[in-house]
Design an enzyme around this catalytic site. Sequence first.
Site, PDB file in Angstrom:
ATOM      1  N   ASP A 152      -3.347   4.407  -1.839  1.00 31.75           N
ATOM      2  CA  ASP A 152      -4.225   4.807  -0.533  1.00 31.75           C
ATOM      3  C   ASP A 152      -4.367   6.210  -0.374  1.00 31.75           C
ATOM      4  O   ASP A 152      -3.717   6.760   0.454  1.00 31.75           O
ATOM      5  CB  ASP A 152      -3.832   4.159   0.458  1.00 31.75           C
ATOM      6  CG  ASP A 152      -4.901   4.381   1.891  1.00 31.75           C
ATOM      7  OD1 ASP A 152      -5.932   4.788   1.767  1.00 31.75           O
ATOM      8  OD2 ASP A 152      -4.181   4.149   2.979  1.00 31.75           O
ATOM      9  N   LYS A 168       0.769  -1.025   0.001  1.00 33.81           N
ATOM     10  CA  LYS A 168      -0.139  -0.049   0.060  1.00 33.81           C
ATOM     11  C   LYS A 168       0.870   1.144  -0.095  1.00 33.81           C
ATOM     12  O   LYS A 168       1.871   1.361   0.896  1.00 33.81           O
ATOM     13  CB  LYS A 168      -0.857   0.067   1.248  1.00 33.81           C
ATOM     14  CG  LYS A 168      -1.769   1.206   1.329  1.00 33.81           C
ATOM     15  CD  LYS A 168      -2.676   1.097   2.544  1.00 33.81           C
ATOM     16  CE  LYS A 168      -2.189   1.601   3.598  1.00 33.81           C
ATOM     17  NZ  LYS A 168      -2.153   3.240   3.613  1.00 33.81           N
ATOM     18  N   LYS A 225      -7.450   8.241  -0.731  1.00 31.74           N
ATOM     19  CA  LYS A 225      -8.539   8.539  -0.128  1.00 31.74           C
ATOM     20  C   LYS A 225      -9.156   9.742  -0.510  1.00 31.74           C
ATOM     21  O   LYS A 225      -9.155  10.783  -0.048  1.00 31.74           O
ATOM     22  CB  LYS A 225      -8.271   8.593   1.654  1.00 31.74           C
ATOM     23  CG  LYS A 225      -7.941   7.325   2.152  1.00 31.74           C
ATOM     24  CD  LYS A 225      -7.514   7.632   3.716  1.00 31.74           C
ATOM     25  CE  LYS A 225      -7.053   6.490   4.589  1.00 31.74           C
ATOM     26  NZ  LYS A 225      -5.601   6.566   4.256  1.00 31.74           N
ATOM     27  N   THR A 251     -10.204   3.706  11.073  1.00 29.57           N
ATOM     28  CA  THR A 251     -10.016   2.780  12.158  1.00 29.57           C
ATOM     29  C   THR A 251      -9.464   3.661  13.443  1.00 29.57           C
ATOM     30  O   THR A 251      -9.450   2.938  14.423  1.00 29.57           O
ATOM     31  CB  THR A 251      -8.984   1.516  11.626  1.00 29.57           C
ATOM     32  OG1 THR A 251      -7.808   2.202  11.178  1.00 29.57           O
ATOM     33  CG2 THR A 251      -9.732   0.876  10.858  1.00 29.57           C
ATOM     34  N   ASP A 310     -13.609  14.868  -2.346  1.00 29.52           N
ATOM     35  CA  ASP A 310     -13.766  16.062  -3.113  1.00 29.52           C
ATOM     36  C   ASP A 310     -15.145  16.546  -3.915  1.00 29.52           C
ATOM     37  O   ASP A 310     -15.843  15.387  -3.856  1.00 29.52           O
ATOM     38  CB  ASP A 310     -12.719  16.490  -4.071  1.00 29.52           C
ATOM     39  CG  ASP A 310     -12.408  17.845  -4.272  1.00 29.52           C
ATOM     40  OD1 ASP A 310     -13.235  18.768  -4.163  1.00 29.52           O
ATOM     41  OD2 ASP A 310     -10.817  18.361  -4.151  1.00 29.52           O
ATOM     42  N   ARG A 337       2.987  -0.588  10.644  1.00 26.10           N
ATOM     43  CA  ARG A 337       3.808  -0.459  11.841  1.00 26.10           C
ATOM     44  C   ARG A 337       4.100  -1.925  12.624  1.00 26.10           C
ATOM     45  O   ARG A 337       5.409  -2.078  12.853  1.00 26.10           O
ATOM     46  CB  ARG A 337       3.817   0.641  12.890  1.00 26.10           C
ATOM     47  CG  ARG A 337       3.811   1.972  12.259  1.00 26.10           C
ATOM     48  CD  ARG A 337       3.058   3.063  13.024  1.00 26.10           C
ATOM     49  NE  ARG A 337       1.621   3.015  12.754  1.00 26.10           N
ATOM     50  CZ  ARG A 337       0.438   3.944  13.450  1.00 26.10           C
ATOM     51  NH1 ARG A 337       1.079   4.723  14.052  1.00 26.10           N
ATOM     52  NH2 ARG A 337      -0.443   3.449  13.137  1.00 26.10           N
TER      53      ARG A 337
HETATM   54  O1  LIG Z   1      -9.427   3.581   8.456  1.00 27.10           O
HETATM   55  C1  LIG Z   1      -8.192   3.641   7.960  1.00 27.10           C
HETATM   56  C2  LIG Z   1      -7.864   3.894   6.464  1.00 27.10           C
HETATM   57  C3  LIG Z   1      -6.369   3.486   5.945  1.00 27.10           C
HETATM   58  N1  LIG Z   1      -5.630   3.235   7.077  1.00 27.10           N
HETATM   59  C4  LIG Z   1      -4.262   3.035   6.621  1.00 27.10           C
HETATM   60  O2  LIG Z   1      -3.624   1.984   7.013  1.00 27.10           O
HETATM   61  C5  LIG Z   1      -2.394   2.104   7.409  1.00 27.10           C
HETATM   62  C6  LIG Z   1      -2.303   1.276   8.857  1.00 27.10           C
HETATM   63  O3  LIG Z   1      -1.003   1.407   9.418  1.00 27.10           O
HETATM   64  P1  LIG Z   1      -0.744   0.648  10.667  1.00 27.10           P
HETATM   65  O4  LIG Z   1       0.909   1.257  10.938  1.00 27.10           O
HETATM   66  O5  LIG Z   1      -0.786  -0.650  10.598  1.00 27.10           O
HETATM   67  O6  LIG Z   1      -1.613   1.524  11.810  1.00 27.10           O
HETATM   68  C7  LIG Z   1      -1.757   3.418   7.512  1.00 27.10           C
HETATM   69  O7  LIG Z   1      -1.274   3.493   6.210  1.00 27.10           O
HETATM   70  C8  LIG Z   1      -3.081   4.127   7.438  1.00 27.10           C
HETATM   71  O8  LIG Z   1      -3.101   5.651   6.544  1.00 27.10           O
HETATM   72  C9  LIG Z   1      -5.841   3.159   8.581  1.00 27.10           C
HETATM   73  O9  LIG Z   1      -5.058   2.927   9.405  1.00 27.10           O
HETATM   74  N2  LIG Z   1      -7.168   3.195   8.768  1.00 27.10           N
END
Ligand SMILES: O=c1ccn([C@@H]2O[C@H](COP(=O)(O)O)[C@@H](O)[C@H]2O)c(=O)[nH]1
Length: 237
Positions: free
Chosen positions: A59, A32, A61, A122, A64, A214
Amino acid sequence: MLDKPIIALDFPNKEAAIDFLSELNSQSLFVKVGMELFYQEGASFIHWLKSQGHYIFLDLKLHDIPNTVYSAMKVLASLGVDLVNVHAAGGSKMMKVALRGLEEGTPKGKKRPALIAVTQLTSTSEQQMQEEQLIKCNLNESVLHYAKLAYMSGLDGVVCSAHEAGMIAEITSESFLRVTPGIRMTGDSSDDQIRIVTPDQARQIGSTHIVIGRSITKANNPKLAYDQAINLWERRN
Ligand SMILES: O=c1ccn([C@@H]2O[C@H](COP(=O)(O)O)[C@@H](O)[C@H]2O)c(=O)[nH]1
């Protein structure tokens, strides 16, 4: 679509991302690329990832007015990525023209990127949603409402937390994608995420795809962490 954990390449530049990918030493990953890396490196890094045989979720998002999202999607379709997204809060008109932009922008003979919509991030809690977005229903209801709107607008799926994935399959269809970030291995810090689960829980509840950043990229041994995530996701543990 490839059923491997999607690795969030949240790095400041291509050098850092390439260093990380060489540690994983794996041929066909599902990666991603988010705002940070894309804004820094642009389309050339997408082309490089494709040349390495990786599947790509871009990603960005988009959120607009419909005309702007339509035109932007035409450009994104020309990059040859596999998955792109918008915010469902942009509305059904915006989502429908986003899809049309992708269809029109996909080169002849190539597959259109799948289009999914972010429901509630999330990192959002129910309290924050109610107080800051002034949404009066509970978080599940808001996520389900956006999922239904995306489904009725013809999209291929949504971004949600795994907690809502099973319910979304019930009100849409089993093949409607439920792409779920907020994935953590047991014992890992939740960081800024609120609605988190482990890879095996996500599979059990109904995610079709998981996104992990992460827990892999910041692990002492990213290759080991990635292999553990795959094993849990594929229920081999
Ligand atoms: O609702 C959402 C939409 C996108 N993300 C993206 O996913 C990864 C999660 O990264 P972690 O390090 O595993 O937390 C990150 O790139 C976000 O921009 C999301 O977390 N939640």
